[in-house]
Design a protein around this motif. Sequence first.
Motif, PDB file in Angstrom:
ATOM      1  N   SER A 203       0.830  -1.212   0.000  1.00 36.97           N
ATOM      2  CA  SER A 203       0.000   0.000   0.000  1.00 36.97           C
ATOM      3  C   SER A 203       0.861   1.258   0.000  1.00 36.97           C
ATOM      4  O   SER A 203       0.561   2.223  -0.704  1.00 36.97           O
ATOM      5  CB  SER A 203      -0.925   0.023   1.217  1.00 36.97           C
ATOM      6  OG  SER A 203      -1.870  -1.011   1.148  1.00 36.97           O
ATOM      7  N   LEU A 204       1.930   1.261   0.794  1.00 36.99           N
ATOM      8  CA  LEU A 204       2.805   2.432   0.818  1.00 36.99           C
ATOM      9  C   LEU A 204       3.465   2.625  -0.545  1.00 36.99           C
ATOM     10  O   LEU A 204       3.564   3.748  -1.034  1.00 36.99           O
ATOM     11  CB  LEU A 204       3.880   2.318   1.901  1.00 36.99           C
ATOM     12  CG  LEU A 204       4.753   3.580   1.952  1.00 36.99           C
ATOM     13  CD1 LEU A 204       4.214   4.568   2.970  1.00 36.99           C
ATOM     14  CD2 LEU A 204       6.188   3.253   2.220  1.00 36.99           C
ATOM     15  N   LEU A 205       3.903   1.542  -1.158  1.00 37.39           N
ATOM     16  CA  LEU A 205       4.538   1.656  -2.469  1.00 37.39           C
ATOM     17  C   LEU A 205       3.576   2.289  -3.474  1.00 37.39           C
ATOM     18  O   LEU A 205       3.977   3.144  -4.268  1.00 37.39           O
ATOM     19  CB  LEU A 205       5.019   0.291  -2.955  1.00 37.39           C
ATOM     20  CG  LEU A 205       6.111  -0.361  -2.101  1.00 37.39           C
ATOM     21  CD1 LEU A 205       6.476  -1.737  -2.655  1.00 37.39           C
ATOM     22  CD2 LEU A 205       7.340   0.522  -1.980  1.00 37.39           C
ATOM     23  N   ARG A 206       2.302   1.909  -3.420  1.00 35.76           N
ATOM     24  CA  ARG A 206       1.298   2.523  -4.314  1.00 35.76           C
ATOM     25  C   ARG A 206       1.102   3.996  -3.981  1.00 35.76           C
ATOM     26  O   ARG A 206       0.998   4.834  -4.873  1.00 35.76           O
ATOM     27  CB  ARG A 206      -0.037   1.779  -4.214  1.00 35.76           C
ATOM     28  CG  ARG A 206      -0.048   0.434  -4.917  1.00 35.76           C
ATOM     29  CD  ARG A 206      -1.440  -0.159  -5.022  1.00 35.76           C
ATOM     30  NE  ARG A 206      -2.065  -0.393  -3.726  1.00 35.76           N
ATOM     31  CZ  ARG A 206      -1.884  -1.485  -2.983  1.00 35.76           C
ATOM     32  NH1 ARG A 206      -1.071  -2.450  -3.389  1.00 35.76           N
ATOM     33  NH2 ARG A 206      -2.507  -1.607  -1.819  1.00 35.76           N
ATOM     34  N   ARG A 207       1.062   4.318  -2.690  1.00 30.96           N
ATOM     35  CA  ARG A 207       0.841   5.705  -2.261  1.00 30.96           C
ATOM     36  C   ARG A 207       2.013   6.604  -2.654  1.00 30.96           C
ATOM     37  O   ARG A 207       1.814   7.749  -3.047  1.00 30.96           O
ATOM     38  CB  ARG A 207       0.631   5.786  -0.751  1.00 30.96           C
ATOM     39  CG  ARG A 207      -0.629   5.130  -0.270  1.00 30.96           C
ATOM     40  CD  ARG A 207      -1.821   5.986  -0.572  1.00 30.96           C
ATOM     41  NE  ARG A 207      -3.035   5.323  -0.095  1.00 30.96           N
ATOM     42  CZ  ARG A 207      -4.193   5.912  -0.042  1.00 30.96           C
ATOM     43  NH1 ARG A 207      -4.314   7.155  -0.427  1.00 30.96           N
ATOM     44  NH2 ARG A 207      -5.239   5.265   0.380  1.00 30.96           N
TER      45      ARG A 207
ATOM     46  N   GLU B  65       2.198  10.078  -5.141  1.00 35.71           N
ATOM     47  CA  GLU B  65       2.646  11.350  -4.582  1.00 35.71           C
ATOM     48  C   GLU B  65       1.635  11.939  -3.605  1.00 35.71           C
ATOM     49  O   GLU B  65       1.341  13.131  -3.622  1.00 35.71           O
ATOM     50  CB  GLU B  65       2.993  12.343  -5.695  1.00 35.71           C
ATOM     51  CG  GLU B  65       4.119  11.854  -6.573  1.00 35.71           C
ATOM     52  CD  GLU B  65       4.525  12.838  -7.647  1.00 35.71           C
ATOM     53  OE1 GLU B  65       4.032  13.984  -7.658  1.00 35.71           O
ATOM     54  OE2 GLU B  65       5.354  12.451  -8.476  1.00 35.71           O
ATOM     55  N   GLY B  66       1.136  11.116  -2.689  1.00 32.90           N
ATOM     56  CA  GLY B  66       0.194  11.565  -1.665  1.00 32.90           C
ATOM     57  C   GLY B  66       0.916  12.010  -0.409  1.00 32.90           C
ATOM     58  O   GLY B  66       2.097  12.348  -0.419  1.00 32.90           O
TER      59      GLY B  66
ATOM     60  N   LYS C 269       4.992  12.779   0.873  1.00 27.31           N
ATOM     61  CA  LYS C 269       5.507  14.007   1.496  1.00 27.31           C
ATOM     62  C   LYS C 269       6.241  13.687   2.798  1.00 27.31           C
ATOM     63  O   LYS C 269       7.305  14.235   3.073  1.00 27.31           O
ATOM     64  CB  LYS C 269       4.363  14.988   1.736  1.00 27.31           C
ATOM     65  CG  LYS C 269       3.803  15.600   0.458  1.00 27.31           C
ATOM     66  CD  LYS C 269       2.581  16.443   0.736  1.00 27.31           C
ATOM     67  CE  LYS C 269       2.000  17.095  -0.494  1.00 27.31           C
ATOM     68  NZ  LYS C 269       1.852  16.287  -1.660  1.00 27.31           N
ATOM     69  N   GLU C 270       5.667  12.807   3.623  1.00 24.15           N
ATOM     70  CA  GLU C 270       6.333  12.397   4.860  1.00 24.15           C
ATOM     71  C   GLU C 270       7.678  11.753   4.540  1.00 24.15           C
ATOM     72  O   GLU C 270       8.694  12.058   5.164  1.00 24.15           O
ATOM     73  CB  GLU C 270       5.478  11.386   5.624  1.00 24.15           C
ATOM     74  CG  GLU C 270       4.211  11.934   6.211  1.00 24.15           C
ATOM     75  CD  GLU C 270       3.331  10.844   6.807  1.00 24.15           C
ATOM     76  OE1 GLU C 270       2.341  11.198   7.447  1.00 24.15           O
ATOM     77  OE2 GLU C 270       3.614   9.644   6.637  1.00 24.15           O
ATOM     78  N   LEU C 271       7.674  10.871   3.563  1.00 18.93           N
ATOM     79  CA  LEU C 271       8.885  10.175   3.171  1.00 18.93           C
ATOM     80  C   LEU C 271       9.950  11.158   2.705  1.00 18.93           C
ATOM     81  O   LEU C 271      11.119  11.040   3.080  1.00 18.93           O
ATOM     82  CB  LEU C 271       8.568   9.153   2.081  1.00 18.93           C
ATOM     83  CG  LEU C 271       9.715   8.296   1.591  1.00 18.93           C
ATOM     84  CD1 LEU C 271      10.376   7.552   2.739  1.00 18.93           C
ATOM     85  CD2 LEU C 271       9.207   7.313   0.550  1.00 18.93           C
TER      86      LEU C 271
ATOM     87  N   ASP D  62      12.423  -0.218  -6.761  1.00 21.92           N
ATOM     88  CA  ASP D  62      11.759   0.127  -8.023  1.00 21.92           C
ATOM     89  C   ASP D  62      10.937   1.412  -7.901  1.00 21.92           C
ATOM     90  O   ASP D  62      10.797   2.157  -8.857  1.00 21.92           O
ATOM     91  CB  ASP D  62      10.828  -1.008  -8.482  1.00 21.92           C
ATOM     92  CG  ASP D  62      11.596  -2.217  -8.982  1.00 21.92           C
ATOM     93  OD1 ASP D  62      12.817  -2.091  -9.268  1.00 21.92           O
ATOM     94  OD2 ASP D  62      10.974  -3.300  -9.083  1.00 21.92           O
ATOM     95  N   VAL D  63      10.391   1.668  -6.710  1.00 20.27           N
ATOM     96  CA  VAL D  63       9.529   2.821  -6.479  1.00 20.27           C
ATOM     97  C   VAL D  63      10.300   3.999  -5.880  1.00 20.27           C
ATOM     98  O   VAL D  63      10.080   5.148  -6.246  1.00 20.27           O
ATOM     99  CB  VAL D  63       8.351   2.427  -5.546  1.00 20.27           C
ATOM    100  CG1 VAL D  63       7.530   3.636  -5.140  1.00 20.27           C
ATOM    101  CG2 VAL D  63       7.480   1.387  -6.219  1.00 20.27           C
TER     102      VAL D  63
END
Length: 184
Positions: free
Chosen positions: A115-119, A123-124, A128-130, A153-154
């Motif tokens: 889910s995080l990889l998709r988010r 660019e949600g 931004k946190e990342l 990959d992401v």
Amino acid sequence: MGGGRSSGGSKNSTKPRWSRASSTIIYTSEQVRTLTPIRENIERRSSVPELRDVFLCHAWDDRKEAAKELHDQLEAAGVSAWFSEKDVLLGSTLLREIDKGLAKSRVGIVLVTPSLLRRVQGEGIADKELSALLARDLLVPIVHGTTYEALRDVSPLLGSRSGLNTAEDTMAAIAAKIAELVTL
């Protein structure tokens, strides 16, 4: 959730310098190498008042399962964790609260899931946190239900950092390692 060994032991296990003599937590040599610079930054920031131990970055879809499990395990291990599900009050501005949480945390942990990889690709808010966490050397990725290869990959920058993996340790063992890392 999570899998693997509960102690995190391996044939190349070692104890980091921040681990108390009485601690039974085992780290791989790679984990010690990865976590040592983060520990040094935590020690440098120890005089900053009112810091939370960790900022938990996660995908919105994981908030009720994997992220909540990790948060609860961290809290059970005595770690004060900034977690949007409990720290962002109704009616407050989400991005501003996240910004404050990032500024007032010793270290960031990123729960890397499918889910995080998709988010991150979308660019949600998690992206931004990342981005904010990547700007500082205070980041520990925790891979859960995916691989470092998929992460690279992401996000090649995040994927280039070693961290912890629920394929090797349980969430409880990972929380115990984070607790030792942030305890001064």
